[in-house]
Design a protein around this motif. Structure first.
Motif, PDB file in Angstrom:
ATOM      1  N   GLN A  86       0.827  -1.209   0.000  1.00 11.42           N
ATOM      2  CA  GLN A  86       0.000   0.000   0.000  1.00 11.42           C
ATOM      3  C   GLN A  86       0.860   1.257   0.000  1.00 11.42           C
ATOM      4  O   GLN A  86       0.572   2.220  -0.722  1.00 11.42           O
ATOM      5  CB  GLN A  86      -0.938  -0.003   1.242  1.00 11.42           C
ATOM      6  CG  GLN A  86      -2.007  -1.087   1.216  1.00 11.42           C
ATOM      7  CD  GLN A  86      -3.043  -0.827   0.144  1.00 11.42           C
ATOM      8  OE1 GLN A  86      -3.252   0.302  -0.255  1.00 11.42           O
ATOM      9  NE2 GLN A  86      -3.678  -1.902  -0.327  1.00 11.42           N
ATOM     10  N   GLN A  89       2.268   1.665  -3.474  1.00  5.50           N
ATOM     11  CA  GLN A  89       1.290   2.201  -4.419  1.00  5.50           C
ATOM     12  C   GLN A  89       1.004   3.679  -4.157  1.00  5.50           C
ATOM     13  O   GLN A  89       0.902   4.488  -5.084  1.00  5.50           O
ATOM     14  CB  GLN A  89      -0.004   1.392  -4.332  1.00  5.50           C
ATOM     15  CG  GLN A  89       0.122  -0.034  -4.833  1.00  5.50           C
ATOM     16  CD  GLN A  89      -1.173  -0.800  -4.710  1.00  5.50           C
ATOM     17  OE1 GLN A  89      -2.178  -0.245  -4.250  1.00  5.50           O
ATOM     18  NE2 GLN A  89      -1.163  -2.080  -5.101  1.00  5.50           N
ATOM     19  N   LEU A  90       0.864   4.036  -2.840  1.00  2.00           N
ATOM     20  CA  LEU A  90       0.627   5.439  -2.503  1.00  2.00           C
ATOM     21  C   LEU A  90       1.780   6.314  -2.947  1.00  2.00           C
ATOM     22  O   LEU A  90       1.591   7.416  -3.488  1.00  2.00           O
ATOM     23  CB  LEU A  90       0.393   5.566  -0.993  1.00  2.00           C
ATOM     24  CG  LEU A  90       0.094   6.975  -0.473  1.00  2.00           C
ATOM     25  CD1 LEU A  90      -1.169   7.524  -1.126  1.00  2.00           C
ATOM     26  CD2 LEU A  90      -0.067   6.963   1.046  1.00  2.00           C
ATOM     27  N   GLY A  92       3.778   5.639  -5.374  1.00  2.00           N
ATOM     28  CA  GLY A  92       3.712   5.717  -6.841  1.00  2.00           C
ATOM     29  C   GLY A  92       2.665   6.718  -7.306  1.00  2.00           C
ATOM     30  O   GLY A  92       2.876   7.488  -8.259  1.00  2.00           O
ATOM     31  N   LEU A  93       1.480   6.732  -6.631  1.00  2.00           N
ATOM     32  CA  LEU A  93       0.449   7.695  -6.992  1.00  2.00           C
ATOM     33  C   LEU A  93       0.898   9.125  -6.742  1.00  2.00           C
ATOM     34  O   LEU A  93       0.656  10.034  -7.548  1.00  2.00           O
ATOM     35  CB  LEU A  93      -0.837   7.407  -6.208  1.00  2.00           C
ATOM     36  CG  LEU A  93      -1.566   6.106  -6.590  1.00  2.00           C
ATOM     37  CD1 LEU A  93      -2.772   5.899  -5.665  1.00  2.00           C
ATOM     38  CD2 LEU A  93      -2.036   6.156  -8.040  1.00  2.00           C
ATOM     39  N   GLN A  94       1.556   9.344  -5.581  1.00  2.00           N
ATOM     40  CA  GLN A  94       2.072  10.679  -5.300  1.00  2.00           C
ATOM     41  C   GLN A  94       3.108  11.110  -6.329  1.00  2.00           C
ATOM     42  O   GLN A  94       3.121  12.252  -6.800  1.00  2.00           O
ATOM     43  CB  GLN A  94       2.668  10.716  -3.896  1.00  2.00           C
ATOM     44  CG  GLN A  94       1.617  10.590  -2.791  1.00  2.00           C
ATOM     45  CD  GLN A  94       2.243  10.594  -1.424  1.00  2.00           C
ATOM     46  OE1 GLN A  94       3.478  10.578  -1.293  1.00  2.00           O
ATOM     47  NE2 GLN A  94       1.410  10.602  -0.382  1.00  2.00           N
ATOM     48  N   THR A  95       3.943  10.154  -6.702  1.00  2.00           N
ATOM     49  CA  THR A  95       4.948  10.477  -7.718  1.00  2.00           C
ATOM     50  C   THR A  95       4.293  10.798  -9.064  1.00  2.00           C
ATOM     51  O   THR A  95       4.671  11.757  -9.752  1.00  2.00           O
ATOM     52  CB  THR A  95       5.921   9.298  -7.870  1.00  2.00           C
ATOM     53  OG1 THR A  95       6.491   8.979  -6.588  1.00  2.00           O
ATOM     54  CG2 THR A  95       7.018   9.638  -8.851  1.00  2.00           C
ATOM     55  N   GLY A  96       3.251   9.967  -9.420  1.00  2.00           N
ATOM     56  CA  GLY A  96       2.538  10.241 -10.673  1.00  2.00           C
ATOM     57  C   GLY A  96       1.807  11.579 -10.641  1.00  2.00           C
ATOM     58  O   GLY A  96       1.784  12.327 -11.623  1.00  2.00           O
ATOM     59  N   GLN A  97       1.206  11.918  -9.464  1.00  2.00           N
ATOM     60  CA  GLN A  97       0.530  13.205  -9.342  1.00  2.00           C
ATOM     61  C   GLN A  97       1.510  14.349  -9.458  1.00  2.00           C
ATOM     62  O   GLN A  97       1.226  15.371 -10.099  1.00  2.00           O
ATOM     63  CB  GLN A  97      -0.224  13.262  -8.014  1.00  2.00           C
ATOM     64  CG  GLN A  97      -1.098  14.504  -7.847  1.00  2.00           C
ATOM     65  CD  GLN A  97      -1.879  14.467  -6.562  1.00  2.00           C
ATOM     66  OE1 GLN A  97      -1.729  13.526  -5.769  1.00  2.00           O
ATOM     67  NE2 GLN A  97      -2.716  15.475  -6.343  1.00  2.00           N
ATOM     68  N   THR A 100       2.354  14.629 -12.999  1.00  2.00           N
ATOM     69  CA  THR A 100       1.250  15.236 -13.746  1.00  2.00           C
ATOM     70  C   THR A 100       1.173  16.731 -13.512  1.00  2.00           C
ATOM     71  O   THR A 100       0.954  17.525 -14.447  1.00  2.00           O
ATOM     72  CB  THR A 100      -0.073  14.581 -13.341  1.00  2.00           C
ATOM     73  OG1 THR A 100       0.015  13.160 -13.543  1.00  2.00           O
ATOM     74  CG2 THR A 100      -1.236  15.129 -14.152  1.00  2.00           C
TER      75      THR A 100
END
Length: 395
Positions: A86, A89-90, A92-97, A100
């Motif tokens: 988790q 993944q979090l 990774g999402l923060q990095t993707g955000q 972006t």
């Protein structure tokens, strides 16, 4: 192999060794052991103590405890692995955000840069367009000047008199402009026709194809002016004067003597017819007057009132003549209507009928000529001279 069997093996080996070797007794020091002929007394041999194995119940509880410990360790490890997944993944999402957001910022910056570039390009295009328009205007002016010079040379060559062609064209334009103004402002068809004919005589000395076309247009307008149907202002003025004279003898109001004489004559006629009823009516008619009016009863006025009525109607007709001369159609029609209303109110129907018929005809008579459209020849001359055509054909 169980633990009990493993523990009993050394004990069995020790028993076998004890049976093979005889027991020795301790001797005093310095004495030599000697064999005796008599066997010693046999001592009873006690069996070795038997070690009992632990109960199986205690061993099973310990294994179950180890199993639960291992299961707990596996559960904690799985939970930790899930938490790690988790977090991964979090992250990774923060990095993707973050990536972006950085991309959006880069795109916005690019858009702003493109907007600035577009504005600069538009400004440059506008400047170039204004420059191009100025150059086109200059070229147009030069071309117009050149064409005008060529036209003047051609016209001057084709002119039959020594006067410059430009002067002749200006004179013709002035005559046509005056003629058009006379028609539109004063409805003076005769003066406008004379001015148009004078302009045609001026253009006649220029033997040029372009001028000949303008003369043809001018000839059509001249023929149109000749065919204009002019109103008979003088005839209408004379008719109004005749009506004014007729009003002087028009009976106005109720003439009491005429009324009583009419009633007496009616009574005498009834008496002459015979019969006691008619005789009674004839006798009563001397004291009582019974009449039936088909028209509204008019008030009886004195001679001074009748004179004032005649004067008022005469003034109304004179005002109509003045409006006719001034060309004021609205005032002319209003005055005619007022005169007709006064005659209907104070004059007898039989005497007023001819006057009312004449007034109706005079009111519907045209006071203005049917003006034709003019200005085509003047526009052609202005175009030939390189000027803007501001005069349009108007009625």
């Amino acid at each position: 192999m169980s633990e009990t069997e493993h523990d009993n093996k050394p004990l069995a080996a020790a028993d076998s060794l004890g049976e093979l070797s005889p027991p020795t007794s301790p001797e005093a020091p310095g004495e030599v052991a000697t064999q005796s002929d008599t066997p010693p007394e046999a001592k009873p041999v006690q069996p070795p103590p038997v070690i009992s194995a632990p109960p199986a119940k205690a061993s099973g509880g310990k294994g179950l405890l180890w199993f639960f410990v291992l299961l707990l360790i596996v559960a904690v490890g799985g939970l930790g692995w899930l938490v790690w997944q988790q977090q991964t993944q979090l992250l990774g999402l923060q990095t993707g955000q973050d990536s972006t957001g950085s991309r959006e910022a880069a795109v916005l910056a690019r858009l702003q840069a493109l907007e600035g570039l577009r504005e600069s390009l538009e400004a440059q295009l506008q400047d170039q367009a204004r420059t191009f328009e100025a150059r086109v205007a200059q070229q147009g002016e030069r071309l117009g000047t050149l064409q005008q010079d060529m036209l003047n040379v051609r016209l001057q060559r084709n002119t039959e008199v020594a006067t410059p062609a430009s002067v002749l064209l200006a004179e013709a334009r002035g005559l046509l402009r005056l003629g058009r103004e006379r028609v539109l402002a004063y409805q003076d068809i005769d003066t406008a026709l004379g001015l148009y004919l004078a302009a045609d005589e001026v253009l006649m000395v220029i033997n040029d194809p372009g001028i000949q076309l303008i003369r043809q247009t001018l000839q059509r307008e001249t023929d149109t002016l000749r065919g204009v149907r002019k109103p008979d202002i003088a005839g209408i003025h004379v008719q109004l004067g005749r009506l004014k004279v007729a009003v002087e003898t028009l009976p106005l109001g109720d003439d009491e003597s005429n009324t009583l004489a009419g009633f007496r004559s009616a009574g005498n006629a009834a008496a002459e017819e015979g019969g006691w009823i008619n005789s009674l009516k004839a006798g009563l008619s001397r004291y009582f007057v019974i009449s039936r009016q088909a028209e509204p009863v008019r008030p009886r006025i004195s001679e001074e009132g009748v004179a004032l009525l005649r004067l008022d109607i005469s003034l109304q007709l004179e005002q109509a003549r003045l409006a006719l001369v001034q060309g004021d159609t609205r005032l002319y029609q209003q005055t005619i209507d007022a005169t007709a209303a006064s005659i209907r109110s104070w004059a007898e129907s039989a005497a007023a009928a001819p006057l009312l018929t004449s007034l109706e005809g005079l009111r519907s008579a045209p006071l203005l000529p049917d003006l034709p459209p003019l200005g085509a020849a003047l526009n052609a001359l202005r175009t030939l001279n390189g000027e803007a055509s501001t005069f349009e054909e108007q009625p």
